[in-house]
Design an enzyme around this catalytic site. Structure first.
Site, PDB file in Angstrom:
ATOM      1  N   VAL A  65      -2.123   4.090  -4.177  1.00  0.00           N
ATOM      2  CA  VAL A  65      -1.721   5.490  -4.188  1.00  0.00           C
ATOM      3  C   VAL A  65      -0.311   5.634  -3.603  1.00  0.00           C
ATOM      4  CG1 VAL A  65      -2.253   7.813  -3.328  1.00  0.00           C
ATOM      5  CG2 VAL A  65      -4.107   6.303  -4.053  1.00  0.00           C
ATOM      6  N   CYS A  66       0.020   4.833  -2.615  1.00  0.00           N
ATOM      7  CA  CYS A  66       1.301   4.954  -1.914  1.00  0.00           C
ATOM      8  C   CYS A  66       2.517   4.921  -2.844  1.00  0.00           C
ATOM      9  CB  CYS A  66       1.430   3.889  -0.829  1.00  0.00           C
ATOM     10  SG  CYS A  66       0.143   4.019   0.437  1.00  0.00           S
TER      11      CYS A  66
END
Length: 188
Positions: free
Chosen positions: A47-48
């Protein structure tokens, strides 16, 4: 739990990877400027990079508003460089990527997950006086939206420049604001 809203950012001095160089960033660098601290769990994750690229795509808009963006993870500045070199997506990042390998900055902002050695997804908007005006902390499985953060920063800057006015829900730059008074009680 004590609220962090309107508290002063902590003193800090950390290494960062920024525009192909290792640099030192401290709380002194923020004086007189708006800033966004964008904590995330770790480099080389899932997700980062979607969030960091979303911020990178809006970075010029933040800069045009006089706001510096600082991404922060508990990785070292060396890992930030390795990720930058390895990922086409991360190469888009022009803002400083702060290194917090000891977790000191993550702890100071209240986002450190001790048992994992990583931070929660925490977003903090800091005004030119060094006061935290906006906080958003969420579980690491939920990504953030840079467009919504831009809107919130615009609102924070608006109310800072217009004493006595507040921004209602869904307010966008140029929209009507409110001036709280006894005459408005029960009429909104």
């Amino acid at each position: 739990m004590t609220s962090i809203i309107n508290s002063r950012i902590p003193e800090f001095k950390v290494q960062a990877f920024h525009n192909g160089k290792f640099v030192t960033v401290s709380n002194e660098d923020l004086k007189g400027k708006w800033a966004v601290f964008f904590f995330y769990p770790a480099d080389f994750t899932f997700v980062c990079p979607t969030e960091l690229v979303d911020m990178a795509e809006k970075y010029e808009q933040f800069k045009a508003m006089g706001v510096e963006v600082y991404s922060v993870s508990t990785d070292s500045h060396f890992v930030h460089k390795a990720w930058h070199d390895a990922s086409e997506s991360i190469r888009k990042i022009q803002y400083p990527m702060l290194a917090d390998p000891t977790g000191a900055l993550s702890r100071a902002f209240g986002v450190m997950i001790e048992e994992d050695g990583m931070a929660y997804r925490g977003t903090f908007v800091v005004n030119p006086e060094g006061l935290i005006k906006l906080v958003e902390i969420q579980d690491n499985s939920i990504g953030r939206n840079a467009d919504e953060l831009l809107r919130k920063v615009e609102a924070a800057q608006f109310v800072a420049a217009h004493d006595g006015e507040v921004c209602p829900a869904k307010w966008k730059k140029g929209a009507e604001t409110l001036k709280p008074s006894i005459d408005l009680v029960g009429k909104i």
